[in-house]
Design a protein around this motif. Sequence first.
Motif, PDB file in Angstrom:
ATOM      1  N   GLY A 142       0.808  -1.207   0.000  1.00  0.00           N
ATOM      2  CA  GLY A 142       0.000   0.000   0.000  1.00  0.00           C
ATOM      3  C   GLY A 142       0.843   1.259   0.000  1.00  0.00           C
ATOM      4  N   HIS A 143       1.911   1.257   0.803  1.00  0.00           N
ATOM      5  CA  HIS A 143       2.802   2.423   0.842  1.00  0.00           C
ATOM      6  C   HIS A 143       3.503   2.619  -0.499  1.00  0.00           C
ATOM      7  CE1 HIS A 143       2.891   4.230   4.848  1.00  0.00           C
ATOM      8  NE2 HIS A 143       2.541   3.033   5.304  1.00  0.00           N
ATOM      9  N   ALA A 144       3.927   1.516  -1.118  1.00  0.00           N
ATOM     10  CA  ALA A 144       4.605   1.619  -2.409  1.00  0.00           C
ATOM     11  C   ALA A 144       3.660   2.150  -3.487  1.00  0.00           C
ATOM     12  CB  ALA A 144       5.149   0.246  -2.815  1.00  0.00           C
ATOM     13  N   PHE A 145       2.419   1.682  -3.453  1.00  0.00           N
ATOM     14  CA  PHE A 145       1.449   2.155  -4.455  1.00  0.00           C
ATOM     15  C   PHE A 145       1.143   3.635  -4.242  1.00  0.00           C
ATOM     16  CE2 PHE A 145      -3.018   2.800  -5.797  1.00  0.00           C
ATOM     17  CZ  PHE A 145      -2.830   2.604  -7.162  1.00  0.00           C
ATOM     18  N   GLU A 146       0.980   4.057  -2.994  1.00  0.00           N
ATOM     19  CA  GLU A 146       0.712   5.470  -2.718  1.00  0.00           C
ATOM     20  C   GLU A 146       1.881   6.337  -3.183  1.00  0.00           C
ATOM     21  OE1 GLU A 146      -0.105   8.528   1.031  1.00  0.00           O
ATOM     22  OE2 GLU A 146      -0.433   6.376   1.299  1.00  0.00           O
ATOM     23  N   ALA A 147       3.113   5.865  -2.964  1.00  0.00           N
ATOM     24  CA  ALA A 147       4.286   6.627  -3.410  1.00  0.00           C
ATOM     25  C   ALA A 147       4.275   6.787  -4.922  1.00  0.00           C
ATOM     26  CB  ALA A 147       5.560   5.928  -2.947  1.00  0.00           C
ATOM     27  N   ARG A 148       3.833   5.749  -5.649  1.00  0.00           N
ATOM     28  CA  ARG A 148       3.774   5.846  -7.111  1.00  0.00           C
ATOM     29  C   ARG A 148       2.729   6.875  -7.532  1.00  0.00           C
ATOM     30  NH1 ARG A 148       3.540   1.255 -11.823  1.00  0.00           N
ATOM     31  NH2 ARG A 148       3.010   2.698 -13.503  1.00  0.00           N
ATOM     32  N   VAL A 149       1.588   6.864  -6.860  1.00  0.00           N
ATOM     33  CA  VAL A 149       0.519   7.802  -7.200  1.00  0.00           C
ATOM     34  C   VAL A 149       0.964   9.242  -6.990  1.00  0.00           C
ATOM     35  CG1 VAL A 149      -1.805   8.581  -6.553  1.00  0.00           C
ATOM     36  CG2 VAL A 149      -1.312   6.133  -6.729  1.00  0.00           C
ATOM     37  N   LYS A 150       1.835   9.467  -5.994  1.00  0.00           N
ATOM     38  CA  LYS A 150       2.194  10.844  -5.618  1.00  0.00           C
ATOM     39  C   LYS A 150       3.558  11.300  -6.128  1.00  0.00           C
ATOM     40  CE  LYS A 150      -0.583  10.955  -1.372  1.00  0.00           C
ATOM     41  NZ  LYS A 150      -0.558  11.048   0.107  1.00  0.00           N
ATOM     42  N   ARG A 151       4.246  10.459  -6.875  1.00  0.00           N
ATOM     43  CA  ARG A 151       5.581  10.868  -7.320  1.00  0.00           C
ATOM     44  C   ARG A 151       5.482  11.944  -8.400  1.00  0.00           C
ATOM     45  NH1 ARG A 151       7.296   5.317 -10.534  1.00  0.00           N
ATOM     46  NH2 ARG A 151       6.047   5.690 -12.426  1.00  0.00           N
ATOM     47  N   ASP A 152       6.616  12.606  -8.642  1.00  0.00           N
ATOM     48  CA  ASP A 152       6.705  13.673  -9.663  1.00  0.00           C
ATOM     49  C   ASP A 152       5.673  14.766  -9.418  1.00  0.00           C
ATOM     50  OD1 ASP A 152       8.735  12.237 -10.944  1.00  0.00           O
ATOM     51  OD2 ASP A 152       7.295  11.130 -12.176  1.00  0.00           O
TER      52      ASP A 152
END
Length: 374
Positions: free
Chosen positions: A76-86
């Motif tokens: 879940g943390h990894a997916f959230e980081a992808r959603v919020k990157r850049d």
Amino acid sequence: MSTPHDPSLRERLAALRGPGTEARPLDARALAALAANPGCRRRALLDAAGIDKGAVAETLGAPARFGQSRFAFSRGHAFEARVKRDGCAELLRLLGVAAEEDGGAAVLPDLGAPGPAGRVARTRMALAEAAPGVWTLLDHPLLTLDVAGSTAYLEPDAVAIAPDGRWTVVEIKSFPILDGGADAMKVGAAARQAAVYVLALDAVEPARTGTDVLLVCPKDFSNLPTAERVDVRRQLAVTRRQLARLTRIEEIAAALPEGTTFDLGYAADGRTVTRPRAELSAAVDTVPAAYAPECLSACELAFHCRDRSRDDGRVDALGRGLRAELGELTTVESVLAAAAGLAGDPDDPAVAALRRAAELRAEALAEAAKEGAA
């Protein structure tokens, strides 16, 4: 963390936790579960005091195994980081912001501040200062909500502020949306959690938050983010009504016997519990519970409460629907007595229905006995 307004109550709740025990945070998921069972004083008090119900259940010998695994938590943390990157470019795309609009970016205020109170103040400032005409994204803002006389601190994944000033709660979950749909139970749980955040935003400024939240999940079996708008009006109405029904925490605490504590009595190693199980069980049982089978998937103390409900012969263990149908008949013993005509008001619809059911059962058994004899 949940903190009561009254200093004397705050001291009382700290005593219930035990000396030096840090309060557990009361999050939106716990609040949604609490709102689903507002009659449970036990959960309301232990949550307000920040008591680790999981550790209490372990000590009582009735642990409840539910919640996210470490793998699911990390995913879940990894997916959230992808959603919020850049600069949250992916999240902006899901919100419908064109790539060329404002350079594909949004204003991302810094919400950092010392302590919960500082973060809440910084969040409120960011909400108030959001510039019109551009998108603003608040990454993990901290909100507050008054719950039965205590202040709960809540942290949504994100809040999006549209150019027209509309606020939208963003919930990021790691369960997939398959062929345009997701697991109904998981979506329902996410909607109830998001409704708590909407309530907290309404406390800042009413009518600014939309009742359709943005649910962001992986698409199919990939890790590509996709989103659905989820209308939480029904969950919002239910949660608001149920939280309003909660007995105020100071009333529950005042009804406890003098000296009651849920302190586990950790030894010097910080892990070994020294509190006798019987003593802790007696302390827990001083607070009335409202057990229902639904608690098994939402409360760490559910198995202990179920055992107590069964020991007392209460019909609550059979479900809220049946409990409501039976009215004043609260125990299995009273139900059987009413069905046999030994107790109960004949004009009570529940008693009348039980007696008619008993008659039909007796007739069916007699008919079966005749057919067997023939």
